[in-house]
Each structure stands twice: as C-alpha cells, then as structure tokens.
Design a protein around this motif. Structure first.
Motif, mmCIF file in Angstrom:
data_model
loop_
_atom_site.group_PDB
_atom_site.id
_atom_site.type_symbol
_atom_site.label_atom_id
_atom_site.label_comp_id
_atom_site.label_asym_id
_atom_site.label_seq_id
_atom_site.Cartn_x
_atom_site.Cartn_y
_atom_site.Cartn_z
ATOM 1 N N TYR A 12 62.320 47.314 79.176
ATOM 2 C CA TYR A 12 60.892 47.527 78.884
ATOM 3 C C TYR A 12 60.741 48.024 77.440
ATOM 4 O O TYR A 12 59.828 47.612 76.721
ATOM 5 C CB TYR A 12 60.257 48.574 79.815
ATOM 6 C CG TYR A 12 60.450 48.385 81.296
ATOM 7 C CD1 TYR A 12 60.684 47.137 81.855
ATOM 8 C CD2 TYR A 12 60.373 49.481 82.166
ATOM 9 C CE1 TYR A 12 60.847 46.988 83.231
ATOM 10 C CE2 TYR A 12 60.527 49.333 83.535
ATOM 11 C CZ TYR A 12 60.785 48.096 84.059
ATOM 12 O OH TYR A 12 60.950 47.951 85.424
ATOM 13 N N PHE B 63 66.850 53.662 83.754
ATOM 14 C CA PHE B 63 66.392 54.903 84.379
ATOM 15 C C PHE B 63 67.129 55.153 85.679
ATOM 16 O O PHE B 63 67.196 54.240 86.515
ATOM 17 C CB PHE B 63 64.890 54.801 84.663
ATOM 18 C CG PHE B 63 64.374 55.886 85.564
ATOM 19 C CD1 PHE B 63 64.005 57.117 85.043
ATOM 20 C CD2 PHE B 63 64.283 55.687 86.938
ATOM 21 C CE1 PHE B 63 63.544 58.124 85.886
ATOM 22 C CE2 PHE B 63 63.828 56.706 87.780
ATOM 23 C CZ PHE B 63 63.461 57.925 87.243
ATOM 24 N N ARG C 41 55.734 54.899 91.993
ATOM 25 C CA ARG C 41 56.045 55.872 90.922
ATOM 26 C C ARG C 41 55.447 57.236 91.276
ATOM 27 O O ARG C 41 56.080 58.268 91.070
ATOM 28 C CB ARG C 41 55.452 55.429 89.584
ATOM 29 C CG ARG C 41 55.842 54.079 89.082
ATOM 30 C CD ARG C 41 57.219 54.040 88.494
ATOM 31 N NE ARG C 41 57.430 52.755 87.849
ATOM 32 C CZ ARG C 41 58.616 52.185 87.711
ATOM 33 N NH1 ARG C 41 59.718 52.773 88.146
ATOM 34 N NH2 ARG C 41 58.728 51.022 87.107
ATOM 35 N N SER D 208 66.793 47.095 82.302
ATOM 36 C CA SER D 208 65.750 47.669 83.142
ATOM 37 C C SER D 208 64.743 48.463 82.307
ATOM 38 O O SER D 208 64.067 47.879 81.472
ATOM 39 C CB SER D 208 66.378 48.491 84.255
ATOM 40 O OG SER D 208 65.427 48.638 85.276
ATOM 41 N N MET D 209 64.638 49.808 82.441
ATOM 42 C CA MET D 209 63.722 50.550 81.573
ATOM 43 C C MET D 209 64.083 50.311 80.097
ATOM 44 O O MET D 209 63.209 50.239 79.239
ATOM 45 C CB MET D 209 63.765 52.049 81.896
ATOM 46 C CG MET D 209 62.801 52.871 81.059
ATOM 47 S SD MET D 209 62.911 54.653 81.421
ATOM 48 C CE MET D 209 61.712 55.302 80.247
#
Ligand code: MLT
Length: 263
Positions: A98, A29, A132, A94-95
């Motif tokens: 996930y 991201f 966030r 990273s994202m």
C-alpha cells in the motif's frame, strides 16, 4: 542504525556495496525489517539494499498519534533523501505494498522499478473498515496476544511452520498502540487503482497461491491494470509468500531485478 525522519527516529539497515543499484524493501503489518532477512541474503551481493522499520514497529519510534498511511509514505521519502537512496527498485509486501503504490502514485520519477507482493490497490470496503475497527478495539482491550493468535492463520498456508512461529515472535515485540495506529492508517488509505494505468515502471506482482488476505485474483487484476506488469503466483505460500516459498520468491525477485535494474 537510526535516522531522524519527519520528527521520528526510524531504524534501518543497509547492505551491499556502495554504488550498486538500490533496492528498498518495505515490510507488512505488523512486522519489522527483519521480515526481509531471506531477501537481503539473496540480494546483498549484487545490490545496495535498504530495510527499515515502519514507524512504531520494530525499533522505530511512533511519533505523535494518530499517523495516517501518508505519514509512512513521507517516512519512505524522508529516509531515501537522508540516506541518498537514488531511484531504487521499490519492493513492498501487503501494507508495504500500500505504501509502495501510494509512493509511486505520488512521485514515480523517484523509482526505477516496482515489486508488489501480496497486496492490493483498492482501499478497505465497509466490511474491511469494520474488521479494522474490531482489531483496534481488541488491541486496546486485551493487547497483542489474542490479536496476533487470530491473525497468524491468515498469514500462512501452514501456521504451524517454523517460519510462522518465527514471525509470531517478531510480531510479539511490537507495541499494541502502534499496531492499532497502523490498522487505522490502513483503514483510511486512499484508492490507488485509478493511478495504475499511468504507472510506467517495470513492475512485478508476486502472490502466494494460498493467500487469503490478498488472494491471487486481486494480484491478477493489479498486474492487468499496470502496463507491462508481470505476475508470478507462488505455490505452497499464503500471504507471507517470501517466508513460505523463499526459493521461488527469491528466484522471481532476483530474475526480475537482474533484468530491469542491474545494469
Ligand atoms: C499486512 O500483511 O501488511 C496486512 O495484513 C495488510 C492488511 O491487513 O491489509
């Protein structure tokens, strides 16, 4: 190229000869599939490589809002089905990590190996959730400029490097609303830590030594929880370890893949 997946147009590229072992690369991201150009160049001679833009980022459409992290995982499975991607090595940064962790938790039999780069299995804690929320507010209030300027130093050991400037240009093409959605998706993601002990895929965990977003200590505990997982810590690299230490990153990735999936 484009493929309709879960009601949304997903942009992707395929490289390498048909019939070679599959490698699927999942970017972080708020990047896009070009993030992986250096790894595509290193792998395309020996592997069939798929890169794709997460929904709303790069050239992929967003679809109706909101979309939880699970939707990005659905997109991965939908794209694999539509393109006939069989048991790939799944690489996520990273994202993207996930998404990869949740995909392997959901359907481990669909994959042959796992590479987790600069990522973590734990969900956001309260401080992370509030960060966030602040990011979403900033994106809605003033667009991507300030948000990305604040983010860049967190992504690179050297934010003034050509690699950092190149990524900034890539990130600037992304839509703030889709970026805000991705933040909310990460904020709401589940904890994949309890599943790690049952992971049975050959696994490599990679991290930049100077990664401050997902520091090496997290990668050490990630690797320690996944049976048989290997760990590589890359010097001179921050969070975007493949961009800052491309030679070491590609060497670790290719050595691992050549050993576990090239036959
Ligand atoms: C990423 O690089 O994908 C993000 O920084 C991950 C995150 O914010 O948790």
């Amino acid at each position: 190229m484009r493929q309709r997946v879960n009601g949304t147009e997903i942009a992707f590229d395929l490289y390498g000869e048909v019939g070679r072992p599959w490698v699927v690369l999942v970017h972080g991201f708020p990047f896009a599939r070009a993030y992986w150009d250096g790894q595509v160049a290193a792998l395309r001679d020996r592997y069939r490589v798929l890169t794709w833009d997460l929904r709303g980022l790069g050239e992929s459409a967003m679809g109706p809002l909101p979309q939880p992290l699970e939707a990005y995982v659905d997109d991965l499975f939908g794209l694999m089905e539509a393109l006939g991607v069989e048991r790939p090595a799944l690489v996520g940064l990273s994202m993207g990590g996930y998404i990869a962790l949740r995909a392997v938790e959901r359907a481990p039999q669909r994959f042959r190996a796992l590479v987790l780069c600069d990522t973590r299995s734990a969900p956001d804690d309260d401080a992370g959730k509030l960060a966030r929320a602040a990011g979403i507010k900033a994106l809605h209030a003033s667009g991507r400029e300030e948000f990305l300027a604040a983010m860049l130093p967190k992504l690179f050991h050297d934010p003034a490097s050509p690699a950092a400037r190149g990524l900034l240009a890539l990130m600037h093409r992304n839509d703030p609303a889709a970026m805000a959605n991705a933040l909310a998706a990460m904020q709401g993601r589940t904890d994949t830590t309890p599943a790690l002990a049952s992971f049975a895929l050959p696994t490599l965990v990679l991290v930049g030594r100077d990664d401050t977003l997902t520091p090496p200590a997290l990668s050490e505990s990630l690797a320690a929880r996944i049976p048989g997982a290997e760990l590589a810590i890359l010097d001179g690299a921050g969070h975007c370890s493949n961009l800052e230490a491309p030679e070491a990153f590609n060497a670790a990735l290719a050595t691992f893949l050549d050993r576990v999936i090239s036959h």
